[in-house]
Design a protein around this motif. Structure first.
Motif, PDB file in Angstrom:
ATOM      1  N   ALA A  33       2.558   1.749  -3.333  1.00 20.94           N
ATOM      2  CA  ALA A  33       1.433   2.058  -4.422  1.00 20.94           C
ATOM      3  C   ALA A  33       1.221   3.502  -4.397  1.00 20.94           C
ATOM      4  O   ALA A  33       1.041   4.350  -5.326  1.00 20.94           O
ATOM      5  CB  ALA A  33       0.021   1.344  -4.383  1.00 20.94           C
ATOM      6  N   ALA A  34       1.393   4.115  -3.182  1.00 17.61           N
ATOM      7  CA  ALA A  34       1.200   5.622  -3.089  1.00 17.61           C
ATOM      8  C   ALA A  34       2.481   6.515  -2.983  1.00 17.61           C
ATOM      9  O   ALA A  34       2.858   7.561  -2.419  1.00 17.61           O
ATOM     10  CB  ALA A  34       0.704   5.805  -1.618  1.00 17.61           C
ATOM     11  N   ASN A  35       3.612   5.794  -3.694  1.00 16.59           N
ATOM     12  CA  ASN A  35       4.975   6.206  -3.757  1.00 16.59           C
ATOM     13  C   ASN A  35       5.598   6.766  -2.431  1.00 16.59           C
ATOM     14  O   ASN A  35       6.364   7.805  -2.119  1.00 16.59           O
ATOM     15  CB  ASN A  35       5.102   7.226  -4.604  1.00 16.59           C
ATOM     16  CG  ASN A  35       6.388   7.946  -5.198  1.00 16.59           C
ATOM     17  OD1 ASN A  35       7.149   6.972  -5.395  1.00 16.59           O
ATOM     18  ND2 ASN A  35       6.579   9.121  -5.542  1.00 16.59           N
TER      19      ASN A  35
ATOM     20  N   ALA B 290       0.753  -1.060  -0.020  1.00 11.61           N
ATOM     21  CA  ALA B 290       0.094   0.124  -0.166  1.00 11.61           C
ATOM     22  C   ALA B 290       0.926   1.269   0.098  1.00 11.61           C
ATOM     23  O   ALA B 290       0.814   2.332  -0.560  1.00 11.61           O
ATOM     24  CB  ALA B 290      -0.888   0.003   1.156  1.00 11.61           C
ATOM     25  N   LEU B 291       2.040   1.088   0.798  1.00  9.81           N
ATOM     26  CA  LEU B 291       2.944   2.302   0.729  1.00  9.81           C
ATOM     27  C   LEU B 291       3.501   2.695  -0.412  1.00  9.81           C
ATOM     28  O   LEU B 291       3.554   3.797  -1.090  1.00  9.81           O
ATOM     29  CB  LEU B 291       3.810   2.053   2.067  1.00  9.81           C
ATOM     30  CG  LEU B 291       3.198   2.464   3.262  1.00  9.81           C
ATOM     31  CD1 LEU B 291       4.278   1.819   4.561  1.00  9.81           C
ATOM     32  CD2 LEU B 291       2.974   3.912   3.740  1.00  9.81           C
TER      33      LEU B 291
ATOM     34  N   SER C 108       7.853  11.478   8.577  1.00 10.87           N
ATOM     35  CA  SER C 108       7.449  11.135   7.073  1.00 10.87           C
ATOM     36  C   SER C 108       8.727  11.132   6.276  1.00 10.87           C
ATOM     37  O   SER C 108       9.950  11.322   6.744  1.00 10.87           O
ATOM     38  CB  SER C 108       6.622  12.059   6.678  1.00 10.87           C
ATOM     39  OG  SER C 108       7.250  13.305   6.427  1.00 10.87           O
TER      40      SER C 108
ATOM     41  N   GLU D  92       4.114   8.645   0.015  1.00  8.83           N
ATOM     42  CA  GLU D  92       3.653   9.746   0.474  1.00  8.83           C
ATOM     43  C   GLU D  92       3.061   9.535   1.922  1.00  8.83           C
ATOM     44  O   GLU D  92       3.126  10.302   2.907  1.00  8.83           O
ATOM     45  CB  GLU D  92       2.814  10.206  -0.458  1.00  8.83           C
ATOM     46  CG  GLU D  92       3.486  10.774  -1.724  1.00  8.83           C
ATOM     47  CD  GLU D  92       2.463  11.155  -2.769  1.00  8.83           C
ATOM     48  OE1 GLU D  92       1.449  11.391  -2.479  1.00  8.83           O
ATOM     49  OE2 GLU D  92       2.894  11.702  -3.776  1.00  8.83           O
ATOM     50  N   THR D  93       2.652   8.309   2.223  1.00  9.03           N
ATOM     51  CA  THR D  93       1.984   8.322   3.756  1.00  9.03           C
ATOM     52  C   THR D  93       2.911   7.508   4.610  1.00  9.03           C
ATOM     53  O   THR D  93       2.244   7.244   5.641  1.00  9.03           O
ATOM     54  CB  THR D  93       0.597   7.205   3.480  1.00  9.03           C
ATOM     55  OG1 THR D  93       0.928   6.218   2.919  1.00  9.03           O
ATOM     56  CG2 THR D  93      -0.246   8.201   2.458  1.00  9.03           C
ATOM     57  N   TYR D  94       4.043   7.214   4.157  1.00 10.79           N
ATOM     58  CA  TYR D  94       4.971   6.448   5.158  1.00 10.79           C
ATOM     59  C   TYR D  94       5.354   7.390   6.304  1.00 10.79           C
ATOM     60  O   TYR D  94       5.345   8.688   6.315  1.00 10.79           O
ATOM     61  CB  TYR D  94       6.270   6.496   4.222  1.00 10.79           C
ATOM     62  CG  TYR D  94       7.450   5.751   5.166  1.00 10.79           C
ATOM     63  CD1 TYR D  94       7.709   4.200   5.316  1.00 10.79           C
ATOM     64  CD2 TYR D  94       8.602   6.691   5.539  1.00 10.79           C
ATOM     65  CE1 TYR D  94       8.573   4.007   6.124  1.00 10.79           C
ATOM     66  CE2 TYR D  94       9.836   6.123   6.281  1.00 10.79           C
ATOM     67  CZ  TYR D  94       9.684   4.958   6.688  1.00 10.79           C
ATOM     68  OH  TYR D  94      10.593   4.357   7.458  1.00 10.79           O
TER      69      TYR D  94
END
Length: 259
Positions: free
Chosen positions: A91-93, A88-89, A112, A95-97
């Motif tokens: 897939a979102a490049n 999931a992380l 972040s 950005e939500t890490y």
């Protein structure tokens, strides 16, 4: 004829020889209740003390020029984690890490990827030495780990920095077993110990540990955990994994793999 052997090559060879034996024919002897494990643990402690004396606290690993980067950095271990939270992380490049930092700290925090990239960066061109016998030279860019430790405030009783990772290596009796590693505070505060988010002038690839991996340049490659999801400050390692300080250490490798 006189044979000369530099310290890095000597220590690297010794570590490879010892871990090769432990990873193979000694496995049946390394049960948690085995007397052999106790003997080897004492030997490892002696090795750690001896290597610490040789390495010193601030000695730098050799750094190279860009012209000496002659091949892509060879990935090691897991190269494409299939864990749902990691996918999931990715897939979102990323950005939500968020990197969680907890344990024996005054101010638990999360960072972040942008937070880490905005910290003063260090770039270094170093050699990655794998316990399997191969090596690669690559350029790494990242935030010195000591900057994060200073932000959260390390409690006086803390002795170790433990890296928990996203990648699952096997399924055990209690569920998925994810990679983890640990180093002491001397290595954690070493100027070349960085949380790397860049490699060879580009973003760190997934195969090499994105979004961040630790670089501990004076130790063998298995100490340099990839896919880091959390950092915990601890006064002992007994409650992590099987208590030996790392995924491979739980399977017989040396905890201190200085080179």
């Amino acid at each position: 004829m006189t044979i000369r052997l530099d310290r890095r090559r000597f220590l690297s060879g010794a570590a490879i020889a010892s871990t090769s034996a432990l990873a193979g024919c000694f496995d049946p002897l390394l049960a948690n209740d085995s007397q052999v494990r106790g003997v080897l643990a004492k030997a490892n402690d002696l090795t750690y003390r001896a290597q610490r004396l040789l390495l010193g606290s601030d000695n730098l690993a050799r750094e190279f020029s860009r012209s000496e980067i002659r091949q892509p950095m060879r990935p090691n271990g897991i190269t494409d984690p299939q864990d749902e939270d990691y996918r999931a992380l990715a897939a979102a490049n990323f950005e939500t890490y968020r990197l969680e930092v907890n344990g024996l700290v005054d101010r638990p925090a999360s960072f972040s990827l942008a937070d880490i990239r905005n910290m003063p960066a260090r770039t270094q061109i170093t050699r990655h030495d794998c316990v399997e016998g191969w090596s690669c030279i690559a350029e790494w860019t990242g935030a010195p780990l000591h900057l994060i430790l200073d932000q959260v405030g390390v409690k006086p009783q803390a002795r170790f920095v433990v890296f928990s990772c996203f990648d699952t290596l096997e399924n055990g009796f209690t569920g998925p077993i994810r990679y983890y590693e640990s180093i002491d505070l001397l290595d954690a505060r070493h100027p070349q110990t960085i949380l790397a988010y860049g490699m060879n002038g580009a973003a760190l690839p997934v195969a090499n540990g994105a979004p961040i991996r630790v670089r501990v340049e004076r130790q063998l490659g298995y100490k340099m955990a990839k896919y880091i999801r959390a950092i915990t400050l601890a006064d002992n390692l007994a409650t992590f994994g099987d208590g030996s300080g790392g995924y491979w250490e739980d399977r017989g490798y040396e905890w201190f793999a200085g080179i």
